[in-house]
Design a protein around this motif. Structure first.
Motif, mmCIF file in Angstrom:
data_model
loop_
_atom_site.group_PDB
_atom_site.id
_atom_site.type_symbol
_atom_site.label_atom_id
_atom_site.label_comp_id
_atom_site.label_asym_id
_atom_site.label_seq_id
_atom_site.Cartn_x
_atom_site.Cartn_y
_atom_site.Cartn_z
ATOM 1 N N MET A 151 0.833 -1.201 0.000
ATOM 2 C CA MET A 151 0.000 0.000 0.000
ATOM 3 C C MET A 151 0.868 1.251 0.000
ATOM 4 S SD MET A 151 -2.805 1.310 2.817
ATOM 5 C CE MET A 151 -1.525 1.536 4.082
ATOM 6 N N ALA A 152 1.898 1.262 0.845
ATOM 7 C CA ALA A 152 2.805 2.405 0.886
ATOM 8 C C ALA A 152 3.461 2.628 -0.477
ATOM 9 C CB ALA A 152 3.861 2.196 1.962
ATOM 10 N N GLN A 153 3.896 1.546 -1.099
ATOM 11 C CA GLN A 153 4.531 1.655 -2.415
ATOM 12 C C GLN A 153 3.555 2.236 -3.430
ATOM 13 O OE1 GLN A 153 6.202 -2.050 -3.792
ATOM 14 N NE2 GLN A 153 6.410 -1.325 -5.886
ATOM 15 N N ARG A 154 2.316 1.781 -3.403
ATOM 16 C CA ARG A 154 1.305 2.296 -4.335
ATOM 17 C C ARG A 154 1.034 3.785 -4.088
ATOM 18 N NH1 ARG A 154 -3.749 -1.249 -3.374
ATOM 19 N NH2 ARG A 154 -4.619 0.048 -5.063
ATOM 20 N N LEU A 155 1.214 4.225 -2.852
ATOM 21 C CA LEU A 155 1.000 5.624 -2.504
ATOM 22 C C LEU A 155 2.247 6.477 -2.721
ATOM 23 C CD1 LEU A 155 -1.113 5.004 0.722
ATOM 24 C CD2 LEU A 155 -1.927 6.152 -1.356
ATOM 25 N N GLY A 156 3.275 5.866 -3.267
ATOM 26 C CA GLY A 156 4.480 6.611 -3.599
ATOM 27 C C GLY A 156 5.418 6.851 -2.441
ATOM 28 N N THR A 157 5.349 5.988 -1.436
ATOM 29 C CA THR A 157 6.219 6.157 -0.279
ATOM 30 C C THR A 157 6.672 4.790 0.210
ATOM 31 O OG1 THR A 157 6.397 7.212 1.902
ATOM 32 C CG2 THR A 157 4.277 6.180 1.363
ATOM 33 N N GLU A 158 7.243 4.744 1.394
ATOM 34 C CA GLU A 158 7.656 3.481 2.010
ATOM 35 C C GLU A 158 7.097 3.417 3.412
ATOM 36 O OE1 GLU A 158 11.897 3.574 2.007
ATOM 37 O OE2 GLU A 158 12.029 5.163 3.516
ATOM 38 N N ILE A 159 7.062 2.221 3.955
ATOM 39 C CA ILE A 159 6.481 2.069 5.279
ATOM 40 C C ILE A 159 7.544 2.276 6.353
ATOM 41 C CG2 ILE A 159 6.807 -0.429 5.491
ATOM 42 C CD1 ILE A 159 3.784 -0.320 6.596
ATOM 43 N N HIS A 160 7.173 3.002 7.395
ATOM 44 C CA HIS A 160 8.044 3.212 8.549
ATOM 45 C C HIS A 160 7.620 2.218 9.639
ATOM 46 C CE1 HIS A 160 9.667 7.143 7.117
ATOM 47 N NE2 HIS A 160 8.546 7.109 6.427
ATOM 48 N N VAL A 161 8.582 1.557 10.219
ATOM 49 C CA VAL A 161 8.301 0.546 11.247
ATOM 50 C C VAL A 161 8.651 1.133 12.607
ATOM 51 C CG1 VAL A 161 8.819 -1.768 12.079
ATOM 52 C CG2 VAL A 161 8.701 -1.321 9.606
ATOM 53 N N ILE A 162 7.656 1.192 13.485
ATOM 54 C CA ILE A 162 7.841 1.772 14.812
ATOM 55 C C ILE A 162 8.268 0.674 15.777
ATOM 56 C CG2 ILE A 162 6.806 3.188 16.613
ATOM 57 C CD1 ILE A 162 6.871 4.444 13.759
ATOM 58 N N PRO A 163 9.459 0.772 16.361
ATOM 59 C CA PRO A 163 9.926 -0.299 17.260
ATOM 60 C C PRO A 163 9.119 -0.349 18.547
ATOM 61 C CG PRO A 163 11.401 1.588 17.366
ATOM 62 C CD PRO A 163 10.417 1.887 16.276
ATOM 63 N N SER A 164 9.259 -1.457 19.245
ATOM 64 C CA SER A 164 8.640 -1.643 20.580
ATOM 65 C C SER A 164 7.146 -1.359 20.547
ATOM 66 C CB SER A 164 9.325 -0.741 21.617
ATOM 67 O OG SER A 164 10.705 -0.981 21.665
ATOM 68 N N SER A 165 6.486 -1.808 19.486
ATOM 69 C CA SER A 165 5.044 -1.606 19.378
ATOM 70 C C SER A 165 4.458 -2.675 18.470
ATOM 71 C CB SER A 165 4.713 -0.212 18.842
ATOM 72 O OG SER A 165 5.172 -0.045 17.522
ATOM 73 N N ALA A 166 3.134 -2.858 18.606
ATOM 74 C CA ALA A 166 2.410 -3.806 17.768
ATOM 75 C C ALA A 166 1.355 -3.051 16.971
ATOM 76 C CB ALA A 166 1.807 -4.914 18.632
ATOM 77 N N HIS A 167 0.058 -3.269 17.286
ATOM 78 C CA HIS A 167 -0.987 -2.618 16.506
ATOM 79 C C HIS A 167 -1.336 -1.221 17.021
ATOM 80 C CE1 HIS A 167 -4.193 -2.343 13.639
ATOM 81 N NE2 HIS A 167 -5.138 -2.237 14.568
ATOM 82 N N SER A 168 -0.773 -0.810 18.142
ATOM 83 C CA SER A 168 -1.163 0.475 18.736
ATOM 84 C C SER A 168 0.050 1.296 19.160
ATOM 85 C CB SER A 168 -2.076 0.226 19.939
ATOM 86 O OG SER A 168 -3.198 -0.528 19.562
ATOM 87 N N PRO A 169 0.868 1.742 18.214
ATOM 88 C CA PRO A 169 2.047 2.533 18.579
ATOM 89 C C PRO A 169 1.716 3.791 19.363
ATOM 90 C CG PRO A 169 2.212 1.804 16.306
ATOM 91 C CD PRO A 169 0.815 1.489 16.756
ATOM 92 N N GLY A 170 0.521 4.339 19.179
ATOM 93 C CA GLY A 170 0.149 5.566 19.879
ATOM 94 C C GLY A 170 0.116 5.415 21.383
ATOM 95 N N VAL A 171 -0.090 4.197 21.869
ATOM 96 C CA VAL A 171 -0.047 3.959 23.311
ATOM 97 C C VAL A 171 1.127 3.073 23.705
ATOM 98 C CG1 VAL A 171 -2.494 4.345 23.744
ATOM 99 C CG2 VAL A 171 -1.726 2.068 23.094
ATOM 100 N N GLU A 172 1.634 2.287 22.761
ATOM 101 C CA GLU A 172 2.731 1.376 23.082
ATOM 102 C C GLU A 172 4.099 2.052 22.993
ATOM 103 O OE1 GLU A 172 0.234 -2.395 21.219
ATOM 104 O OE2 GLU A 172 1.689 -1.285 20.011
ATOM 105 N N ASN A 173 4.259 2.986 22.071
ATOM 106 C CA ASN A 173 5.521 3.713 21.924
ATOM 107 C C ASN A 173 5.256 5.081 21.300
ATOM 108 O OD1 ASN A 173 8.153 4.549 21.679
ATOM 109 N ND2 ASN A 173 8.782 2.979 20.206
ATOM 110 N N PRO A 174 4.536 5.954 22.029
ATOM 111 C CA PRO A 174 4.202 7.266 21.445
ATOM 112 C C PRO A 174 5.429 8.091 21.086
ATOM 113 C CG PRO A 174 3.635 7.187 23.788
ATOM 114 C CD PRO A 174 3.954 5.791 23.372
ATOM 115 N N ALA A 175 6.464 8.042 21.909
ATOM 116 C CA ALA A 175 7.668 8.825 21.615
ATOM 117 C C ALA A 175 8.329 8.334 20.337
ATOM 118 C CB ALA A 175 8.641 8.753 22.785
ATOM 119 N N GLY A 176 8.390 7.018 20.163
ATOM 120 C CA GLY A 176 8.983 6.464 18.946
ATOM 121 C C GLY A 176 8.178 6.807 17.709
#
Length: 276
Positions: free
Chosen positions: A238-263
């Motif tokens: 999906m990211a590639q189709r949108l002309g970008t790449e995906i960023h992977v947020i460490p120390s998180s699963a489906h909810s980075p906003g609560v699992e690693n907000p600083a990251g």
């Protein structure tokens, strides 16, 4: 499902009811002196504004006003059985909430189901948005592996009490008592018609990535390192189709906003600053 780590509202964050052309929406907002922009954050399925509360002070520290809200029928935002629970309806709500901000355009971030809503919101009115940001979401419906339990849940909503459904989903999960109580309260506060519609949309939402691309908006895509919703390769494509790449947020699963907000904010801010 996003699970807040704490329910404490930061001192600079306000809990408000936003009055819009499409009704009232429960929201958490943060406002700063001389903001450089505004960010609107849309929560996902069975989620709420609390899933983004940890991000608000971090965005404020970076110079942004920010708003997150409960979607129609979610948690503290009311929803009637006859309301519009289509993706176009949820997108219209996002546009109405955005209009309450004192900014001509906003950066839009959608998490999970909120990502589907956000795609429809930018297609509906590209002029309202500065950028589109997709977190732990996909181009359309979830894959077959996740769809099977969702189909069972969709069929049960309206027939089985929401508390019973929540307890079945939480069987064997150990959490702090305060969080356990909050999750039960949040799930059972959902308007059944809204929850059923969101669940069904995760099963059959169409892919509108080409329409999103046609808006010309800058797009940022990210997921948690251990995200377990849309398959990782689907999100990367999906990211590639949108002309970008995906960023992977460490120390998180489906909810980075609560699992690693600083990251999450650290990975996201360069993009926001590059685009105003």
């Amino acid at each position: 499902m996003s699970v807040p780590r704490t329910l404490e509202l930061p001192a600079d964050v306000s809990a408000v009811s936003l009055e819009t052309a499409r009704g009232s929406f429960a929201a958490h907002v943060v406002r700063v002196d001389r903001p450089i922009g505004h960010v609107l954050l849309v929560p996902g399925w069975t989620g709420s504004k609390e899933d983004f509360t940890p991000l608000l002070p971090l965005l404020a520290a970076a110079g942004y006003d920010a708003t997150t809200y409960d979607q129609r029928g979610q948690y503290e935002t009311p929803g009637l059985p006859t309301d519009d629970y289509t993706l176009d309806g949820f997108a219209a709500d996002a546009l109405a909430v955005r209009a309450t901000a004192d900014h001509p355009r906003s950066h839009l971030l959608g998490h999970s189901f909120g990502g589907l809503v956000s795609q429809h919101a930018v297609v509906t009115d590209p002029s309202a948005w500065q950028t589109l940001n997709l977190l732990c979401t996909g181009p359309g419906a979830l894959g077959d592996t996740v769809q099977r339990p969702l189909r069972r849940l969709a069929a049960a909503i309206g027939k089985v009490p929401l508390l019973q459904l929540h307890e079945l989903r939480e069987q064997g999960v150990k959490r702090p008592a305060q969080i356990t109580a909050f999750l039960a309260r949040r799930f059972t506060a959902n308007a059944p018609a809204s929850l059923k519609a969101m669940t069904q949309l995760l099963i059959d939402a169409t892919d509108i990535v080409e329409d999103v691309t046609a808006t010309g908006l800058p797009v940022w895509v990210a997921r948690g390192a251990d995200d377990d919703a849309w398959p990782h390769d689907v999100q990367a494509l999906m990211a590639q189709r949108l002309g970008t790449e995906i960023h992977v947020i460490p120390s998180s699963a489906h909810s980075p906003g609560v699992e690693n907000p600083a990251g999450l904010v650290e990975a996201w801010l360069p993009f926001l600053r590059r685009h105003g």
